[in-house]
Scaffold this motif. Structure first.
Motif, short mmCIF file in Angstrom:
data_model
loop_
_atom_site.label_atom_id
_atom_site.label_comp_id
_atom_site.label_asym_id
_atom_site.label_seq_id
_atom_site.Cartn_x
_atom_site.Cartn_y
_atom_site.Cartn_z
N THR A 101 -122.63 -14.82 -35.57
CA THR A 101 -124.11 -14.07 -35.26
C THR A 101 -123.60 -13.10 -36.48
O THR A 101 -122.65 -12.37 -36.69
N ALA A 102 -124.51 -13.08 -37.68
CA ALA A 102 -124.68 -12.09 -38.88
C ALA A 102 -125.74 -11.05 -38.58
O ALA A 102 -126.79 -11.52 -38.17
N GLU A 103 -125.49 -10.02 -39.17
CA GLU A 103 -126.68 -8.94 -38.89
C GLU A 103 -126.82 -8.40 -40.21
O GLU A 103 -125.73 -7.79 -40.69
N ALA A 104 -128.16 -8.46 -40.67
CA ALA A 104 -128.62 -7.46 -41.96
C ALA A 104 -129.66 -6.33 -41.54
O ALA A 104 -130.36 -6.56 -40.49
N GLU A 160 -119.96 -20.06 -42.62
CA GLU A 160 -120.18 -19.75 -43.75
C GLU A 160 -121.64 -19.59 -44.18
O GLU A 160 -122.13 -19.02 -44.88
N MET A 161 -122.67 -20.42 -43.61
CA MET A 161 -123.97 -20.36 -43.82
C MET A 161 -124.72 -19.15 -43.07
O MET A 161 -125.83 -18.63 -43.66
N VAL A 162 -124.11 -18.68 -41.92
CA VAL A 162 -124.77 -17.58 -41.18
C VAL A 162 -125.03 -16.39 -42.02
O VAL A 162 -126.35 -15.90 -42.21
N GLN A 169 -127.95 -2.70 -45.26
CA GLN A 169 -126.62 -3.18 -44.81
C GLN A 169 -126.79 -4.64 -44.84
O GLN A 169 -127.56 -5.33 -44.23
N ARG A 170 -126.00 -5.21 -46.00
CA ARG A 170 -125.75 -6.65 -45.96
C ARG A 170 -125.03 -7.41 -44.79
O ARG A 170 -124.05 -6.78 -44.71
N ALA A 171 -125.44 -8.70 -44.47
CA ALA A 171 -124.63 -9.51 -43.67
C ALA A 171 -123.39 -9.64 -44.31
O ALA A 171 -123.14 -10.41 -45.33
N PRO A 172 -122.02 -9.30 -43.57
CA PRO A 172 -120.82 -9.56 -44.17
C PRO A 172 -120.23 -11.07 -43.97
O PRO A 172 -120.87 -11.54 -43.01
N GLU A 173 -119.29 -11.32 -44.56
CA GLU A 173 -118.62 -12.47 -44.21
C GLU A 173 -117.93 -12.56 -42.90
O GLU A 173 -117.28 -11.70 -42.51
N LEU A 174 -118.22 -13.58 -42.09
CA LEU A 174 -117.71 -13.65 -40.53
C LEU A 174 -116.42 -14.01 -40.59
O LEU A 174 -115.91 -14.97 -41.06
N ALA A 175 -115.62 -13.41 -39.64
CA ALA A 175 -114.20 -13.58 -39.35
C ALA A 175 -114.00 -14.38 -37.75
O ALA A 175 -113.34 -15.08 -37.96
N LYS A 176 -114.74 -14.23 -36.91
CA LYS A 176 -114.59 -14.66 -35.78
C LYS A 176 -116.12 -14.79 -35.04
O LYS A 176 -117.11 -14.14 -35.43
N PRO A 177 -116.33 -15.72 -34.03
CA PRO A 177 -117.42 -16.17 -33.57
C PRO A 177 -118.03 -14.99 -32.62
O PRO A 177 -117.23 -14.24 -32.26
N GLU A 200 -110.59 -14.77 -31.46
CA GLU A 200 -110.42 -13.68 -32.23
C GLU A 200 -109.70 -13.74 -33.58
O GLU A 200 -109.91 -12.96 -34.31
N ALA A 201 -109.32 -14.57 -33.90
CA ALA A 201 -108.28 -14.99 -35.12
C ALA A 201 -108.54 -16.36 -35.30
O ALA A 201 -107.68 -17.38 -35.64
N PRO A 202 -109.79 -16.78 -35.84
CA PRO A 202 -110.18 -18.50 -36.06
C PRO A 202 -109.08 -18.86 -37.24
O PRO A 202 -108.70 -20.25 -37.00
N HIS A 203 -108.56 -17.91 -38.28
CA HIS A 203 -107.74 -18.49 -39.45
C HIS A 203 -106.39 -18.88 -38.76
O HIS A 203 -105.76 -19.89 -39.38
N LYS A 204 -105.74 -18.24 -37.81
CA LYS A 204 -104.49 -18.50 -37.13
C LYS A 204 -104.85 -19.74 -36.52
O LYS A 204 -103.85 -20.66 -36.23
#
Length: 549
Positions: free
Chosen positions: A46-49, A153-155, A422-430, A525-529
């Motif tokens: 979920t992204a918020e702008a 990436e698309m959110v 406020q622009r929607a930032p890149e997301l790190a976790k769902p 909490e840490a999708p990249h890990k």
């Protein structure tokens, strides 16, 4: 033996302790399975702008005359549609090229299956967008727009793009609407200006046709009619008098001859010569007296005096006077009379015309007097329509002025400002599912399964637990009770399972539970890990033990 319901908490607690293994192992296994299966639970992001609307003037209806505020108020009422409606979603799909890969024909058009996918995409995007007002006032609006999807990436791109589209669309709608209103107001102003001009000309023409008449007072019309009749009598009397004088003078002029005889007197040449001689002698005398300064005693002066006296005597005694001749000349009195007749003719024509106009005016006044109420209604209608048209013209003119000012402010982005807060930032976790939701679901399901296993075990167990249960069930006296006979091998087996196998299995299950919990934690909490752990577990462990990923 039928199952007997426990009578108190101690009996319930005894049942739980008796079947603790049947409760613990199924519950833990279900928790492990549920948490492990949550790895395949679709992750939603979920992204918020946020964007802000700032107005330099009030948008409240009481502000009066604020076209920008009024127009944005209508747009704000349709905010949900402008964000989630089909036109907005289709524009978003086009901007982000979200239909890439959809089946198309050779001409590039979507096939039937492609159109189905396209409609599903539109509906899915519309359902996933949420719009809410965080601040709503006359001066400032702070609007939050969020978007939820499984494509991390698309959110944020979708969230930012739809806000940009909304800001651009609102500005275009504002400018287009204000331009349309300006054209409409200009047409109305021109129409009512023409209408006011026509009514002013009509009322002026009414005043010309009924000059000097008060349409609100019939006595004025009556008095004017009497005055006009009196003027007509005076004009008629003057006309008759002038006409009689004209006839008399005309008759006298006709009786006079065109030419009359005039006597012409011509002087005698000899007499003229003597008079000329006398004139010259007097001139010579003046020269001797005034120029030469000679007195009357001077011989030349005396001679001139004598000669002048002789010449004057000669003139007196001259016989044969002036010559008299007769000639015919135009009769001046007849000419003067003709001139006076011409003047009288003009005066009579003017009097006749004035008399005719007076008669016409009397006729109009009589008609007006007879139709006073009808004429008065016509005058009141003209006055009322002129007043209404002038009022309407003032209204449209004021509206045009305000819309021109609003359009100038809108073009310069001064009256209404829409901007990203406020622009929607890149997301790190769902954002979903959450760790608490997974753990809560696992615990609830595990407890439910464990409880179910205890209930089944208790229902399927037909052994007697106490002497009282046996007496109640078989209805016979019990002489004695023998404890359970356990062989040494069975006792050893129980010790092995009680102190070795069950603790080891319990520890293993707890470790597995902690492991799947850790993986679930990392995936949320840490999708990249988590991705690194799935792709290369050895490298993940090395980097973890060497100071973190």
């Amino acid at each position: 033996m039928a199952w007997r319901k426990p009578a108190n908490l101690n009996e319930w607690f005894g049942i739980i302790l008796r079947h603790k293994k049947k409760f613990f192992f199924p519950a833990v296994l279900v928790m492990i399975g549920f948490i492990w299966a949550s790895q395949w639970w679709p992750r939603e992001y979920t992204a918020e702008a946020k964007f802000k609307r700032r107005s330099e003037t009030s948008m409240s209806p009481q502000a009066g005359g604020n076209p920008i505020g009024e127009e944005y108020g209508r747009i704000r009422a349709l905010m949900q549609y402008n964000f989630k409606g089909r036109p907005a979603i289709e524009q978003l799909i086009t901007d982000l090229s979200l239909t890439t890969g959809f089946p198309r024909t050779a001409d590039g058009e979507l096939t039937a299956d492609g159109k189905i996918l396209y409609n599903d995409l539109v509906n899915r995007l519309s359902r996933s967008i949420s719009v809410s007002n965080q601040v709503a006032s006359d001066q400032i609006d702070l609007v939050s727009v969020s978007y939820t999807s499984t494509d991390r990436e698309m959110v944020p791109k979708v969230c930012n793009q739809i806000v940009e589209n909304y800001i651009r669309t609102v500005r275009k709608q504002m400018d287009d609407t204000l331009l349309e209103q300006k054209k409409f107001f200009e047409s109305e102003v021109n129409r009512y200006r023409r209408r006011v001009g026509e009514l002013e000309n009509a009322r002026l023409q009414f005043g010309i046709n009924h000059g000097g008449v008060n349409p609100d007072d019939p006595l004025v019309v009556f008095n004017k009619l009497n005055t006009l009749k009196t003027d007509r009598e005076s004009l008629a009397t003057e006309f008759e008098k002038n006409k009689a004088g004209y006839v008399s003078l005309k008759k006298w002029e006709e009786e006079q001859p065109e030419f009359v005889k005039n006597k012409k007197t011509t002087e005698n040449p000899d007499l003229l010569a003597i008079k000329d001689k006398l004139k010259k002698l007097k001139e010579m005398l003046d020269i001797h007296v005034y120029e030469y300064r000679r007195t009357v005693e001077h011989p030349a002066v005396k001679d001139l005096v004598r000669r002048i006296a002789a010449t004057e005597k000669e003139i007196i005694n001259f016989e044969g006077g002036d010559k008299i001749e007769e000639e015919e000349v135009p009769n001046t009195e007849k000419l003067s009379a003709q001139k006076d007749l011409s003047i009288l003719e003009g005066r009579l024509a003017a009097d006749a015309k004035k008399l005719e106009e007076t008669n016409a005016e009397i006729e109009r006044s009589e008609i007006y007097y007879r139709n006073f109420f009808t004429t008065r209604q016509e005058f009141l209608r003209l006055t009322r329509e002129l007043t209404e048209s002038a009022t309407q013209l003032a209204f449209w003119d004021d509206s045009l002025r305000r819309i021109q000012m609003a359009l100038t402010l809108s073009v310069g982005e001064k009256g209404l400002r829409l901007s990203f807060e406020q622009r929607a930032p890149e997301l790190a976790k769902p954002s979903s599912p959450t760790l608490a939701k997974i753990i809560g679901g696992a615990v609830v399901l595990g407890l439910a399964i464990g409880t179910l296993m205890i209930v089944l075990a208790e229902l399927l167990d037909h052994s007697y637990r106490t002497v009282e249960q046996a007496i109640d069930e078989i209805k016979l006296p019990v002489l004695g009770a023998i404890n359970e006979i356990v062989s040494p091998a069975a006792a050893m087996r129980r010790k092995i399972f009680g102190w070795g196998v069950f603790p080891a299995v319990t520890t293993l299950l707890i470790l597995v539970l902690l492991g799947v919990f850790a993986m679930t934690y990392l995936s949320l909490e840490a999708p990249h890990k988590y991705e690194l752990l799935k792709d290369d577990p050895v490298r993940f462990l090395q980097r973890t033990f060497n100071g973190g990923v």
